[in-house]
Enzyme design. Structure first.
Site, mmCIF file in Angstrom:
data_model
loop_
_atom_site.group_PDB
_atom_site.id
_atom_site.type_symbol
_atom_site.label_atom_id
_atom_site.label_comp_id
_atom_site.label_asym_id
_atom_site.label_seq_id
_atom_site.Cartn_x
_atom_site.Cartn_y
_atom_site.Cartn_z
ATOM 1 N N CYS A 31 -3.512 -12.592 -47.419
ATOM 2 C CA CYS A 31 -2.189 -12.050 -47.654
ATOM 3 C C CYS A 31 -1.958 -12.020 -49.153
ATOM 4 O O CYS A 31 -2.716 -12.587 -49.920
ATOM 5 C CB CYS A 31 -1.141 -12.947 -47.016
ATOM 6 S SG CYS A 31 -1.469 -13.293 -45.288
ATOM 7 N N ARG A 43 -4.380 -6.628 -50.267
ATOM 8 C CA ARG A 43 -4.735 -7.890 -49.619
ATOM 9 C C ARG A 43 -4.323 -7.931 -48.153
ATOM 10 O O ARG A 43 -4.624 -8.885 -47.436
ATOM 11 C CB ARG A 43 -4.061 -9.055 -50.354
ATOM 12 C CG ARG A 43 -4.425 -9.156 -51.805
ATOM 13 C CD ARG A 43 -3.729 -10.320 -52.434
ATOM 14 N NE ARG A 43 -4.202 -11.567 -51.889
ATOM 15 C CZ ARG A 43 -5.289 -12.209 -52.295
ATOM 16 N NH1 ARG A 43 -6.028 -11.710 -53.254
ATOM 17 N NH2 ARG A 43 -5.646 -13.340 -51.742
ATOM 18 N N TRP A 48 -1.695 -10.059 -43.772
ATOM 19 C CA TRP A 48 -2.844 -9.588 -42.986
ATOM 20 C C TRP A 48 -3.003 -10.630 -41.889
ATOM 21 O O TRP A 48 -3.367 -11.774 -42.147
ATOM 22 C CB TRP A 48 -4.077 -9.524 -43.879
ATOM 23 C CG TRP A 48 -5.293 -8.939 -43.239
ATOM 24 C CD1 TRP A 48 -5.533 -7.626 -42.983
ATOM 25 C CD2 TRP A 48 -6.459 -9.650 -42.808
ATOM 26 N NE1 TRP A 48 -6.772 -7.478 -42.417
ATOM 27 C CE2 TRP A 48 -7.366 -8.698 -42.295
ATOM 28 C CE3 TRP A 48 -6.837 -10.994 -42.794
ATOM 29 C CZ2 TRP A 48 -8.605 -9.044 -41.789
ATOM 30 C CZ3 TRP A 48 -8.076 -11.333 -42.291
ATOM 31 C CH2 TRP A 48 -8.941 -10.362 -41.794
ATOM 32 N N ASN A 68 -0.921 -17.860 -47.776
ATOM 33 C CA ASN A 68 -2.154 -17.086 -47.610
ATOM 34 C C ASN A 68 -3.237 -18.097 -47.252
ATOM 35 O O ASN A 68 -3.392 -19.102 -47.940
ATOM 36 C CB ASN A 68 -2.492 -16.383 -48.934
ATOM 37 C CG ASN A 68 -3.883 -15.806 -48.927
ATOM 38 O OD1 ASN A 68 -4.354 -15.339 -47.896
ATOM 39 N ND2 ASN A 68 -4.551 -15.853 -50.066
ATOM 40 N N GLU A 117 -24.924 1.009 -46.854
ATOM 41 C CA GLU A 117 -23.677 1.185 -47.608
ATOM 42 C C GLU A 117 -23.021 2.531 -47.259
ATOM 43 O O GLU A 117 -21.797 2.603 -47.092
ATOM 44 C CB GLU A 117 -23.969 1.099 -49.113
ATOM 45 C CG GLU A 117 -22.779 1.368 -50.015
ATOM 46 C CD GLU A 117 -21.622 0.386 -49.859
ATOM 47 O OE1 GLU A 117 -21.796 -0.669 -49.234
ATOM 48 O OE2 GLU A 117 -20.526 0.698 -50.358
ATOM 49 N N LYS A 158 -19.276 2.713 -45.740
ATOM 50 C CA LYS A 158 -18.193 3.476 -46.365
ATOM 51 C C LYS A 158 -17.577 4.431 -45.353
ATOM 52 O O LYS A 158 -16.366 4.584 -45.267
ATOM 53 C CB LYS A 158 -18.710 4.281 -47.570
ATOM 54 C CG LYS A 158 -18.872 3.526 -48.841
ATOM 55 C CD LYS A 158 -17.558 3.141 -49.469
ATOM 56 C CE LYS A 158 -17.469 1.745 -49.973
ATOM 57 N NZ LYS A 158 -17.884 0.586 -49.333
ATOM 58 N N GLU A 181 -15.552 2.459 -42.648
ATOM 59 C CA GLU A 181 -14.346 1.849 -43.236
ATOM 60 C C GLU A 181 -13.265 2.894 -43.485
ATOM 61 O O GLU A 181 -12.089 2.649 -43.233
ATOM 62 C CB GLU A 181 -14.663 1.249 -44.622
ATOM 63 C CG GLU A 181 -15.372 -0.066 -44.627
ATOM 64 C CD GLU A 181 -15.612 -0.559 -46.052
ATOM 65 O OE1 GLU A 181 -15.248 -1.691 -46.339
ATOM 66 O OE2 GLU A 181 -16.187 0.189 -46.882
ATOM 67 N N HIS A 241 -37.552 2.337 -32.357
ATOM 68 C CA HIS A 241 -37.457 1.148 -31.496
ATOM 69 C C HIS A 241 -36.091 1.025 -30.830
ATOM 70 O O HIS A 241 -35.672 -0.084 -30.497
ATOM 71 C CB HIS A 241 -37.788 -0.105 -32.317
ATOM 72 C CG HIS A 241 -39.170 -0.080 -32.887
ATOM 73 N ND1 HIS A 241 -40.296 -0.135 -32.098
ATOM 74 C CD2 HIS A 241 -39.607 0.054 -34.165
ATOM 75 C CE1 HIS A 241 -41.375 -0.068 -32.862
ATOM 76 N NE2 HIS A 241 -40.976 0.064 -34.127
ATOM 77 N N LYS A 293 -8.937 -6.234 -48.863
ATOM 78 C CA LYS A 293 -9.863 -6.239 -50.005
ATOM 79 C C LYS A 293 -10.480 -7.615 -50.223
ATOM 80 O O LYS A 293 -11.650 -7.729 -50.554
ATOM 81 C CB LYS A 293 -9.088 -5.837 -51.266
ATOM 82 C CG LYS A 293 -9.917 -5.836 -52.515
ATOM 83 C CD LYS A 293 -10.229 -4.440 -52.932
ATOM 84 C CE LYS A 293 -11.330 -4.342 -53.933
ATOM 85 N NZ LYS A 293 -12.378 -3.424 -53.517
HETATM 86 C C1 G6P Z 1 -14.021 -6.942 -47.814
HETATM 87 C C2 G6P Z 1 -13.860 -5.661 -48.599
HETATM 88 C C3 G6P Z 1 -15.220 -5.091 -48.962
HETATM 89 C C4 G6P Z 1 -16.060 -6.129 -49.686
HETATM 90 C C5 G6P Z 1 -16.159 -7.424 -48.871
HETATM 91 C C6 G6P Z 1 -16.791 -8.542 -49.657
HETATM 92 O O1 G6P Z 1 -14.557 -6.684 -46.557
HETATM 93 O O2 G6P Z 1 -13.130 -4.719 -47.850
HETATM 94 O O3 G6P Z 1 -15.065 -3.954 -49.782
HETATM 95 O O4 G6P Z 1 -17.344 -5.614 -49.887
HETATM 96 O O5 G6P Z 1 -14.850 -7.862 -48.520
HETATM 97 O O6 G6P Z 1 -15.925 -8.904 -50.695
HETATM 98 P P1 G6P Z 1 -16.367 -9.610 -52.012
HETATM 99 O O7 G6P Z 1 -15.086 -9.729 -52.803
HETATM 100 O O8 G6P Z 1 -16.911 -10.959 -51.656
HETATM 101 O O9 G6P Z 1 -17.368 -8.762 -52.669
#
Ligand code: G6P
Length: 613
Positions: free
Chosen positions: A2, A27, A77, A103, A486, A490, A493, A509, A608
């Site tokens: 949060c 957050r 959150w 939080n 990745e 992306k 997400e 497989h 985030k």
């Molecule tokens: C969250 C974010 C991602 C990030 C991950 C790891 O899931 O949405 O974008 O890659 O956390 O976060 P960090 O701050 O440890 O890289």
């Protein structure tokens, strides 16, 4: 996780709280609330309106009574209790004169809650947080001050917390404390401020301080007093911040993601700055590990979550190939529960853009407990992970606000490659010439990323052609495999479409059973020694009706012949190529999400900074 904001001593406290919450929305944002203090009592508003919660709160706050000089705000959150008005913070005690924002997670809330209910307290929410308000109420009821009551309450809770508390009994006082989740304090001449993160305070002050674990702060207009939970006086360290507010705002772009994608050449270039000594050798000056320490390392363990995990996977290729040291990569939340074997000759590397991911923090603590040296690779100076590590190597991407990581990821890959080269240098596994050549190639990456960004329109056209697709498989081999992971992350997400990343050789497989007409296969097909084998993998999906999109190097005729669509990129050296190849996949995911009408900066259910296990 949060976002928390608080202030005392300001005439426009409501504006600060709402503006701060807008900057902390990354957050979490499933509900939001604020409380203002008056000697006569507290005034609270809350909204639970999904991604609109903070803007709904702004409207509600317009009717706030005048005269408040202190208050707290929170954007949530959900972890315990649905996103709803009742569960939104600030949460009150039974008297309605104490309010708490939190939080983190109070792990023993059920047992504390049962005891409090037996003592006559009535909960009004399903949160783990509310027990804090009632515990504080109990202590205040025995005549203790607000600060002493918070201290006493925290002595019985287990778990992680940043909390801030106000009471109508001491309306100019904010009490805050933390364990394992971030909290920043700020001072101006007549006010004192607190927030979960720096951008929320930057518009008001650069006199910032970090609150460390198990410390408690009392904020009054123009002053801050910090003590440990045990009661010892502490001088909080000042935080050096070289960002300004403009860097933390959108800078004219439609959304933070567009801005941050375009900041990638800068992020990579800045991360490469000042890493060579006059004699050409490499130095990681923020990494307080001597050459001697690095020489002795026999194994590298890298832990991370999300996109940072993909950077970690790429680091494995670089460290093993250049430095000839075995490297293992673990999802941070799995690492500490698998009984890993570590010793003082092991280097544990935590990769985290925020420096606050609890899983990564706890994995590194476990690594240290088992004797390893700990290095943090993070974008946030003085973050929890950086402070706990033996050494920190900072990426220099600047603040990243969009929930989905872009520029921080590219900066991480480059930083980890510098780490791999440094290991190679001190261990003598690569000559100075070879290292010099790779460093020169790293310095060419910003220009290549710029080149890919200039082709955005071509990527948009591919996204438009595939706007109706529902299933996407991303395939890669070697360093193309983490790139595929990745790309898929992306897309899922941002656009909520089904997307999976696989090593292309593994396709036969199992996953190939899912390929049918309409499935989109995105292949990372930039030049590498496995190109021919990869070509066969693509032929297999094509013959089953998949629509094929390839990320390929300029002028590659084989790719052009094989693919339905090509995302062209300039050719970088094999181990560095992911820094370039990821970029069209970011643009592709961005455009598809926009075509589906989605909010790219704040995807549903995500946050985030994830400070819960
Ligand atoms: C969250 C974010 C991602 C990030 C991950 C790891 O899931 O949405 O974008 O890659 O956390 O976060 P960090 O701050 O440890 O890289």
């Amino acid at each position: 996780m949060c976002g928390i904001i608080g202030a005392t001593g300001l005439d426009d406290v409501v504006d600060l709280l709402v503006e701060g919450l807008e900057r902390l929305e990354y957050r979490g944002y499933d509900s939001a609330g604020l409380v203002l203090t008056f000697p006569s009592g507290l005034w609270r508003v809350r909204a639970a309106d999904g991604t609109r919660s903070v803007s709904a709160l702004r409207e509600l706050a317009a009717s706030a009574p005048g005269g408040a000089r202190a208050g707290l705000g929170h954007t949530r959150w959900a972890t315990h209790g649905h996103p709803s008005i009742e569960n939104a913070h600030p949460l009150f005690d039974c008297t309605g004169r104490v309010a708490v924002v939190h939080n983190g997670i109070i792990e023993n809330h059920a047992e504390i809650g049962a005891r409090l209910q037996a003592a006559g307290h009535t909960p009004t929410s399903a949160t783990d947080t509310e027990v804090l308000a009632h515990l504080i109420e109990e202590h205040m009821g025995t005549g203790q001050s607000l600060a002493e009551s918070v201290r006493a309450a925290l002595l019985v809770v287990r778990g992680s917390f940043s909390i801030a508390v106000v009471s109508a009994d001491e309306p100019e006082l904010l009490v805050a404390a933390r364990r394992n989740t971030p909290l920043v304090l700020g001072l101006t001449d007549g006010a004192a401020l607190l927030a979960s993160d720096i951008p929320a305070l930057l518009g008001r002050t650069k006199r910032l301080f970090v609150l460390a674990d198990d410390q408690l702060a009392e904020l009054r207009p123009g002053s801050v007093r910090v003590t440990t939970l045990a009661g010892e006086e502490v001088d909080p360290p000042a935080l050096s911040v070289d960002w300004d507010l403009a860097a933390a705002q959108k800078g004219g772009y439609e959304d933070f993601m567009s801005k941050e994608i375009r900041e990638q050449p800068r992020a990579v270039a800045d991360t490469l700055l000042d890493r060579r000594r006059p004699d050409g050798s490499l130095t990681l000056d923020e990494a307080r590990l001597s050459d001697d320490d690095l020489q002795k390392i026999t194994k590298v363990y890298i832990v991370a979550c999300g996109s940072s995990y993909h950077a970690a996977l790429l680091a494995k290729y670089a460290i093993e190939h250049w430095a000839r040291v075995a490297a293992e990569v673990d999802i941070a939340s799995e690492f500490r529960y698998r009984d890993p074997v570590l010793d003082p000759a092991a280097l544990a590397v935590g990769v985290s853009q925020s420096g606050e991911s609890l899983d990564t923090l706890l994995a590194l603590r476990e690594a240290r407990r088992r004797g390893a040296r700990v290095l943090a690779v993070t974008n946030v100076v003085d973050s929890s992970i950086a402070r706990e590590a033996d050494a920190a190597l900072y990426t220099r991407a600047g603040p990243e606000i969009c929930v989905a990581a872009t520029k921080t990821l590219l900066a991480q890959i480059v930083a980890l490659e510098l780490l791999a080269l440094t290991l190679a240098q001190v261990r003598g596994t690569r000559s100075a010439e070879e290292i010099g050549h790779i460093i020169d190639s790293l310095h060419r990456l910003p220009e290549m990323i710029e080149d890919v960004l200039s082709r955005e329109k071509e990527v948009d056209q591919v996204a438009e052609a595939l706007a109706g697709a529902r299933d996407f498989f991303y395939l890669g081999r070697n360093v193309g495999y983490p790139v595929a992971l990745e790309g898929a992350l992306k897309l899922k997400e941002l656009s909520y479409l089904h997307a999976e990343g696989y090593p292309a050789g593994e396709l036969k497989h199992g996953p190939i059973a899912l390929i049918e007409p309409g499935t989109v296969v995105v292949g990372i097909a930039t030049r590498n020694p496995l190109w021919e084998k990869f070509q066969s993998n693509i032929a297999e999906v094509k013959s089953r009706g998949a629509t094929v999109v390839l990320v390929a190097n300029d002028g590659d005729e084989r790719a052009e012949a094989l693919a339905d669509h090509v995302l062209w990129v300039p050719e970088a050296e094999q181990l560095l190529a992911p820094v370039v190849d990821i970029v069209p996949l970011q643009l592709f995911a961005y455009r598809l999400a926009r075509l589906h009408g989605l909010d790219v900066d704040r995807p549903r259910n995500l946050a985030k900074t994830v400070t819960v296990e």
